[in-house]
Design a protein around this motif. Structure first.
Motif: not given
Length: 202
Positions: A126-138
């Motif tokens: 999952l990647r946030l649209v506001r922070h697309p450069n790296g996947p988030v884990t939580r």
């Protein structure tokens, strides 16, 4: 001679006068009701039809009791390790503790249509649209996010022909841990809903 009218003329018209016959009718009605209910359960139960058929439209919010997710659209893309299906979603952790993104994968099923091929390979990232450069884990509690779920596809041939992706999301079920352990959230048996997304590039 004086004739006495029936105290309840409706009963005399609807049920026979013989008590044994009246009991027989009541028993037969009960048996038919049980048979009809069994037939309803066998053909999908009393859930809303959309939940069973996957015909909910894009933009429908699904509440799992642990998080809410709104699937919006899907497309075929290419990730670092090969082809992948990307699903644009709005998602919010509705609990009081951080939500592991892996829980979204554990409580969801992704099926390509036509054909019914389930994408059951590696878990989605999952990647946030506001922070697309790296996947988030939580996901932090009560922070609505626009995000992209990416599902790696191990066999690119699975993407030849399908035109839709059906995302089915199950309710989250809380299991109490023994001792001082934190409660565990798992995929429950109940379905929150299914959304059919046209698959761009399919």
């Amino acid at each position: 001679m004086v004739q006495h009218a029936d105290a309840d003329p409706r009963r005399s018209r609807l049920l026979p006068a013989d008590p044994r016959r009246r009991v027989g009718i009541v028993v037969a009605t009960g048996v038919l009701s049980v048979v009809a209910l069994a037939a309803v359960v066998a053909f999908g139960g009393l859930e809303p039809a959309d939940t069973r058929t996957g015909s909910l439209p894009p933009g429908t919010e699904l509440d799992t009791l642990r998080y809410r997710v709104t699937p919006l659209c899907a497309e075929i893309g290419r990730g670092e390790s090969g082809p992948e299906v990307r699903i644009r979603v709005d998602v919010e952790n509705t609990g009081s503790e951080p939500l592991e993104v892996s829980h979204i994968g554990q409580t969801s099923r992704f099926v390509l249509e036509p054909g019914g091929t389930e994408l059951a390979g590696p878990p989605p990232s999952l990647r946030l649209v506001r922070h697309p450069n790296g996947p988030v884990t939580r996901l932090q509690p009560h922070m609505p996010e626009a995000a992209v779920l990416s599902l790696p596809v191990e066999d690119s041939g699975q993407l030849e022909g399908p035109t839709d992706l059906v995302m089915t999301v199950h309710r989250s079920e809380r299991i109490s841990a023994s001792g001082d352990g934190a409660p565990l959230w798992v995929r429950g048996a109940l379905v929150a809903g299914s959304v059919t997304l046209p698959l761009d590039g399919g």
